[in-house]
Motif scaffolding. Structure first.
Motif, PDB file in Angstrom:
ATOM      1  N   UNK A 177      -1.692  -8.179  13.006  1.00 29.24           N
ATOM      2  CA  UNK A 177      -2.528  -8.149  14.200  1.00 29.24           C
ATOM      3  C   UNK A 177      -3.897  -7.560  13.910  1.00 29.24           C
ATOM      4  N   UNK A 178      -4.079  -7.037  12.678  1.00 28.71           N
ATOM      5  CA  UNK A 178      -5.370  -6.480  12.288  1.00 28.71           C
ATOM      6  C   UNK A 178      -5.431  -4.971  12.330  1.00 28.71           C
ATOM      7  N   UNK A 179      -4.321  -4.319  12.701  1.00 24.12           N
ATOM      8  CA  UNK A 179      -4.306  -2.856  12.732  1.00 24.12           C
ATOM      9  C   UNK A 179      -4.070  -2.306  11.323  1.00 24.12           C
ATOM     10  N   UNK A 180      -4.779  -1.230  11.005  1.00 21.85           N
ATOM     11  CA  UNK A 180      -4.566  -0.522   9.750  1.00 21.85           C
ATOM     12  C   UNK A 180      -4.112   0.891  10.081  1.00 21.85           C
ATOM     13  N   UNK A 181      -3.078   1.354   9.377  1.00 21.32           N
ATOM     14  CA  UNK A 181      -2.526   2.674   9.673  1.00 21.32           C
ATOM     15  C   UNK A 181      -1.972   3.290   8.397  1.00 21.32           C
ATOM     16  N   UNK A 219       0.801  -1.221   0.000  1.00 17.52           N
ATOM     17  CA  UNK A 219       0.000   0.000   0.000  1.00 17.52           C
ATOM     18  C   UNK A 219       0.833   1.271   0.000  1.00 17.52           C
ATOM     19  N   UNK A 220       0.476   2.214  -0.861  1.00 16.03           N
ATOM     20  CA  UNK A 220       1.199   3.485  -0.919  1.00 16.03           C
ATOM     21  C   UNK A 220       0.819   4.391   0.238  1.00 16.03           C
ATOM     22  N   UNK A 265      -6.398  -2.776   1.998  1.00 18.13           N
ATOM     23  CA  UNK A 265      -5.937  -2.866   3.388  1.00 18.13           C
ATOM     24  C   UNK A 265      -7.113  -3.007   4.356  1.00 18.13           C
ATOM     25  N   UNK A 266      -8.242  -2.347   4.065  1.00 20.20           N
ATOM     26  CA  UNK A 266      -9.441  -2.505   4.904  1.00 20.20           C
ATOM     27  C   UNK A 266      -9.981  -3.928   4.790  1.00 20.20           C
ATOM     28  N   UNK A 267      -9.902  -4.493   3.601  1.00 19.59           N
ATOM     29  CA  UNK A 267     -10.345  -5.869   3.396  1.00 19.59           C
ATOM     30  C   UNK A 267      -9.548  -6.817   4.286  1.00 19.59           C
ATOM     31  N   UNK A 268      -8.232  -6.650   4.305  1.00 22.56           N
ATOM     32  CA  UNK A 268      -7.382  -7.528   5.117  1.00 22.56           C
ATOM     33  C   UNK A 268      -7.660  -7.321   6.597  1.00 22.56           C
ATOM     34  N   UNK A 269      -7.776  -6.059   7.022  1.00 19.17           N
ATOM     35  CA  UNK A 269      -8.015  -5.753   8.431  1.00 19.17           C
ATOM     36  C   UNK A 269      -9.351  -6.319   8.889  1.00 19.17           C
ATOM     37  N   UNK A 270     -10.385  -6.135   8.085  1.00 24.17           N
ATOM     38  CA  UNK A 270     -11.720  -6.634   8.428  1.00 24.17           C
ATOM     39  C   UNK A 270     -11.738  -8.158   8.451  1.00 24.17           C
ATOM     40  N   UNK A 271     -11.042  -8.769   7.505  1.00 25.00           N
ATOM     41  CA  UNK A 271     -10.957 -10.222   7.419  1.00 25.00           C
ATOM     42  C   UNK A 271     -10.315 -10.826   8.665  1.00 25.00           C
TER      43      UNK A 271
END
Length: 205
Positions: free
Chosen positions: A89-93, A81-82, A129-135
């Protein structure tokens, strides 16, 4: 002086019956090799079909908490991700808030855990990235297990390579043939990253 053996060999090669014999032996060898190869191919294909129908797929995915890297204070993350990054761990930043150990900085207000902000109820998201975090939400474990149990043979090689939930979510959310129709058009041009059991609905032609 020319050796007698060479002279005799040349004379034999001039005989038509010798050439015919050599050609016949070559043809027999070629046909036998072809038939053996065909037999091996058919046997392998039949064996594969028997394995596919009679043996359940053995998935390696582990659903243990922490996904293995938490104890070493190191995190794998979605890397590409750019602007945004999701760690295991599920965190998105934001990328600028990624720590040197590969984990998102949880002390930054914009860092979110198990974010489904861009995701629809069907499990398709507009941001990878939201897809991975939500998954990675613990509540999605049963959904992922059901997907693995129903996964088509076509996806077996892809998903058998993953070893834990993070790798599964990375692979599941990537755009694949499940996200497109007619091989060149997204089923949903906005929410094209899906962790759900089923692909998005087909758009009307």
């Amino acid at each position: 002086m020319v050796p007698w053996g060479a002279v005799l060999w040349r004379r034999l090669l001039r005989k038509r019956w010798v050439l015919g014999l050599v050609l016949g032996l070559s043809l027999v060898y070629f046909l036998s090799s072809t038939f053996k190869q065909e037999e091996r191919t058919v046997r392998d294909r039949n064996l594969l079909q028997v394995q596919e129908h009679e043996q359940p797929i053995v998935w390696k995915v582990k659903f243990s908490s922490g996904n293995g890297s938490q104890l070493s204070n190191q995190c794998r993350n979605s890397v590409q991700g750019k602007l945004l990054i999701t760690d295991e761990l599920g965190y998105i930043c934001e990328r600028k808030d990624l720590l040197v150990n590969g984990c998102c900085n949880v002390n930054v207000p914009s860092t979110k855990l198990y974010s489904c902000e861009s995701c629809l109820p069907n499990g398709c998201c507009s941001v990878y990235e939201c897809c991975v975090s939500c998954c990675l939400q613990p509540s999605k474990q049963h959904l992922l297990e059901r997907f693995l149990n129903r996964a088509a043979i076509a996806f077996q090689n892809l998903f058998m390579a993953v070893e834990d939930r993070f790798e599964l979510c990375l692979a599941k959310c990537r755009t694949s043939s499940q996200s497109v129709q007619h091989e060149n058009t997204y089923r949903d041009p906005i929410a094209k990253y899906c962790y759900g059991e089923y692909p998005p609905e087909l758009l009307p032609v």
